[in-house]
Design a protein around this motif. Structure first.
Motif, PDB file in Angstrom:
ATOM      1  N   PHE A  15       0.857  -1.181   0.000  1.00  0.00           N
ATOM      2  CA  PHE A  15       0.000   0.000   0.000  1.00  0.00           C
ATOM      3  C   PHE A  15       0.895   1.234   0.000  1.00  0.00           C
ATOM      4  O   PHE A  15       1.947   1.252   0.642  1.00  0.00           O
ATOM      5  CB  PHE A  15      -0.909   0.023   1.228  1.00  0.00           C
ATOM      6  CG  PHE A  15      -2.035  -0.985   1.188  1.00  0.00           C
ATOM      7  CD1 PHE A  15      -3.011  -0.913   0.200  1.00  0.00           C
ATOM      8  CD2 PHE A  15      -2.124  -1.987   2.135  1.00  0.00           C
ATOM      9  CE1 PHE A  15      -4.054  -1.843   0.161  1.00  0.00           C
ATOM     10  CE2 PHE A  15      -3.163  -2.902   2.113  1.00  0.00           C
ATOM     11  CZ  PHE A  15      -4.121  -2.821   1.116  1.00  0.00           C
ATOM     12  N   LEU A  18      -1.860   6.002   1.191  1.00  0.00           N
ATOM     13  CA  LEU A  18      -3.274   5.824   1.517  1.00  0.00           C
ATOM     14  C   LEU A  18      -3.842   7.083   2.167  1.00  0.00           C
ATOM     15  O   LEU A  18      -3.239   7.649   3.076  1.00  0.00           O
ATOM     16  CB  LEU A  18      -3.462   4.645   2.476  1.00  0.00           C
ATOM     17  CG  LEU A  18      -3.158   3.261   1.932  1.00  0.00           C
ATOM     18  CD1 LEU A  18      -3.271   2.227   3.051  1.00  0.00           C
ATOM     19  CD2 LEU A  18      -4.071   2.909   0.779  1.00  0.00           C
ATOM     20  N   GLU A  20      -6.712   9.085   4.468  1.00  0.00           N
ATOM     21  CA  GLU A  20      -7.366   8.728   5.733  1.00  0.00           C
ATOM     22  C   GLU A  20      -8.641   7.935   5.466  1.00  0.00           C
ATOM     23  O   GLU A  20      -8.967   7.009   6.200  1.00  0.00           O
ATOM     24  CB  GLU A  20      -7.658   9.975   6.566  1.00  0.00           C
ATOM     25  CG  GLU A  20      -6.432  10.537   7.256  1.00  0.00           C
ATOM     26  CD  GLU A  20      -5.731   9.509   8.139  1.00  0.00           C
ATOM     27  OE1 GLU A  20      -6.403   8.790   8.910  1.00  0.00           O
ATOM     28  OE2 GLU A  20      -4.494   9.422   8.050  1.00  0.00           O
ATOM     29  N   SER A  22      -9.199   5.912   2.876  1.00  0.00           N
ATOM     30  CA  SER A  22      -8.785   4.559   2.496  1.00  0.00           C
ATOM     31  C   SER A  22      -8.374   3.756   3.721  1.00  0.00           C
ATOM     32  O   SER A  22      -8.758   2.592   3.877  1.00  0.00           O
ATOM     33  CB  SER A  22      -7.611   4.598   1.513  1.00  0.00           C
ATOM     34  OG  SER A  22      -8.049   4.941   0.226  1.00  0.00           O
ATOM     35  N   ARG A  23      -7.575   4.372   4.592  1.00  0.00           N
ATOM     36  CA  ARG A  23      -7.119   3.687   5.798  1.00  0.00           C
ATOM     37  C   ARG A  23      -8.319   3.259   6.654  1.00  0.00           C
ATOM     38  O   ARG A  23      -8.381   2.129   7.130  1.00  0.00           O
ATOM     39  CB  ARG A  23      -6.186   4.570   6.611  1.00  0.00           C
ATOM     40  CG  ARG A  23      -4.867   4.886   5.915  1.00  0.00           C
ATOM     41  CD  ARG A  23      -3.949   5.719   6.785  1.00  0.00           C
ATOM     42  NE  ARG A  23      -3.253   4.916   7.771  1.00  0.00           N
ATOM     43  CZ  ARG A  23      -2.292   4.041   7.494  1.00  0.00           C
ATOM     44  NH1 ARG A  23      -1.928   3.842   6.259  1.00  0.00           N
ATOM     45  NH2 ARG A  23      -1.699   3.367   8.453  1.00  0.00           N
ATOM     46  N   SER A  24      -9.266   4.164   6.820  1.00  0.00           N
ATOM     47  CA  SER A  24     -10.451   3.862   7.632  1.00  0.00           C
ATOM     48  C   SER A  24     -11.251   2.721   7.016  1.00  0.00           C
ATOM     49  O   SER A  24     -11.700   1.812   7.725  1.00  0.00           O
ATOM     50  CB  SER A  24     -11.336   5.095   7.764  1.00  0.00           C
ATOM     51  OG  SER A  24     -10.668   6.099   8.474  1.00  0.00           O
ATOM     52  N   LEU A  27      -9.285  -0.629   7.388  1.00  0.00           N
ATOM     53  CA  LEU A  27      -9.310  -1.106   8.770  1.00  0.00           C
ATOM     54  C   LEU A  27     -10.692  -1.613   9.175  1.00  0.00           C
ATOM     55  O   LEU A  27     -10.811  -2.582   9.928  1.00  0.00           O
ATOM     56  CB  LEU A  27      -8.828  -0.010   9.720  1.00  0.00           C
ATOM     57  CG  LEU A  27      -7.326   0.278   9.655  1.00  0.00           C
ATOM     58  CD1 LEU A  27      -6.980   1.503  10.491  1.00  0.00           C
ATOM     59  CD2 LEU A  27      -6.519  -0.939  10.092  1.00  0.00           C
ATOM     60  N   ARG A  50      -3.736  -5.540   9.705  1.00  0.00           N
ATOM     61  CA  ARG A  50      -3.960  -4.218  10.314  1.00  0.00           C
ATOM     62  C   ARG A  50      -2.825  -3.225  10.102  1.00  0.00           C
ATOM     63  O   ARG A  50      -3.013  -2.027  10.246  1.00  0.00           O
ATOM     64  CB  ARG A  50      -4.217  -4.367  11.814  1.00  0.00           C
ATOM     65  CG  ARG A  50      -5.530  -5.017  12.118  1.00  0.00           C
ATOM     66  CD  ARG A  50      -5.867  -4.952  13.606  1.00  0.00           C
ATOM     67  NE  ARG A  50      -7.102  -5.663  13.854  1.00  0.00           N
ATOM     68  CZ  ARG A  50      -8.310  -5.199  13.547  1.00  0.00           C
ATOM     69  NH1 ARG A  50      -8.448  -4.028  12.998  1.00  0.00           N
ATOM     70  NH2 ARG A  50      -9.390  -5.917  13.800  1.00  0.00           N
ATOM     71  N   LEU A  52      -1.533  -2.436   7.374  1.00  0.00           N
ATOM     72  CA  LEU A  52      -1.794  -1.768   6.092  1.00  0.00           C
ATOM     73  C   LEU A  52      -0.499  -1.458   5.343  1.00  0.00           C
ATOM     74  O   LEU A  52      -0.344  -0.402   4.740  1.00  0.00           O
ATOM     75  CB  LEU A  52      -2.612  -0.487   6.279  1.00  0.00           C
ATOM     76  CG  LEU A  52      -3.986  -0.655   6.913  1.00  0.00           C
ATOM     77  CD1 LEU A  52      -4.703   0.682   7.001  1.00  0.00           C
ATOM     78  CD2 LEU A  52      -4.828  -1.668   6.149  1.00  0.00           C
ATOM     79  N   LYS A  53       0.422  -2.413   5.408  1.00  0.00           N
ATOM     80  CA  LYS A  53       1.669  -2.232   4.671  1.00  0.00           C
ATOM     81  C   LYS A  53       1.634  -3.045   3.378  1.00  0.00           C
ATOM     82  O   LYS A  53       1.675  -2.494   2.295  1.00  0.00           O
ATOM     83  CB  LYS A  53       2.863  -2.625   5.537  1.00  0.00           C
ATOM     84  CG  LYS A  53       4.167  -2.383   4.829  1.00  0.00           C
ATOM     85  CD  LYS A  53       5.347  -2.401   5.739  1.00  0.00           C
ATOM     86  CE  LYS A  53       6.574  -2.138   4.871  1.00  0.00           C
ATOM     87  NZ  LYS A  53       7.680  -1.621   5.565  1.00  0.00           N
ATOM     88  N   HIS A  89      -7.426   3.074  -3.428  1.00  0.00           N
ATOM     89  CA  HIS A  89      -6.285   2.733  -2.583  1.00  0.00           C
ATOM     90  C   HIS A  89      -4.988   2.847  -3.378  1.00  0.00           C
ATOM     91  O   HIS A  89      -4.861   2.290  -4.463  1.00  0.00           O
ATOM     92  CB  HIS A  89      -6.409   1.310  -2.037  1.00  0.00           C
ATOM     93  CG  HIS A  89      -7.668   1.054  -1.276  1.00  0.00           C
ATOM     94  ND1 HIS A  89      -8.206   1.965  -0.389  1.00  0.00           N
ATOM     95  CD2 HIS A  89      -8.505  -0.006  -1.268  1.00  0.00           C
ATOM     96  CE1 HIS A  89      -9.305   1.464   0.143  1.00  0.00           C
ATOM     97  NE2 HIS A  89      -9.513   0.274  -0.378  1.00  0.00           N
TER      98      HIS A  89
END
Length: 110
Positions: A15, A18, A20, A22-24, A27, A50, A52-53, A89
């Motif tokens: 990723f 990203l 905020e 996309s992150r939300s 997750l 979790r 998100l790497k 993303h």
């Protein structure tokens, strides 16, 4: 059009950038994209954790056998790029591992 082969392709990537939003979203859906959800499908099955790497997609690609593994990998990467772009993303460093199911040897237990 030559003989068609079925390939299982794993596309891995990272990723990148990203937002905020996309992150939300990622997750919120992480439990649905863990190890137990991984399967090979034509549309692709996304898995990540979790942190998100890194992520992986598992896909089934049907392609001309003459075009070989490289074309199956390229087609899979194109599908993944499209899917991630549509989801909004960011990503980088895609790489593929391809298995030709039609030439795979199966050892049966006797």
């Amino acid at each position: 059009m030559g003989t068609q082969h079925t390939y299982r392709v794993i596309v891995r990537g990272t990723f990148d950038g990203l937002s905020e939003e996309s992150r939300s979203q990622l997750l919120a859906e992480v439990d649905a994209h863990g190890l137990t959800a991984m399967q090979f499908t034509e549309e692709g099955s996304l898995s990540y954790d979790r942190t998100l790497k890194h992520f992986s997609y598992r896909l089934v690609v049907v392609s001309d056998a003459e075009d070989g593994d490289e074309m199956a990998g390229a087609l899979a990467e194109d599908r993944v790029e499209t899917a991630l772009r549509e989801l909004g993303h960011g990503y980088k460093a895609l790489r593929s591992t391809v298995t030709d199911l039609d030439t795979m040897k199966i050892n049966y237990k006797r």
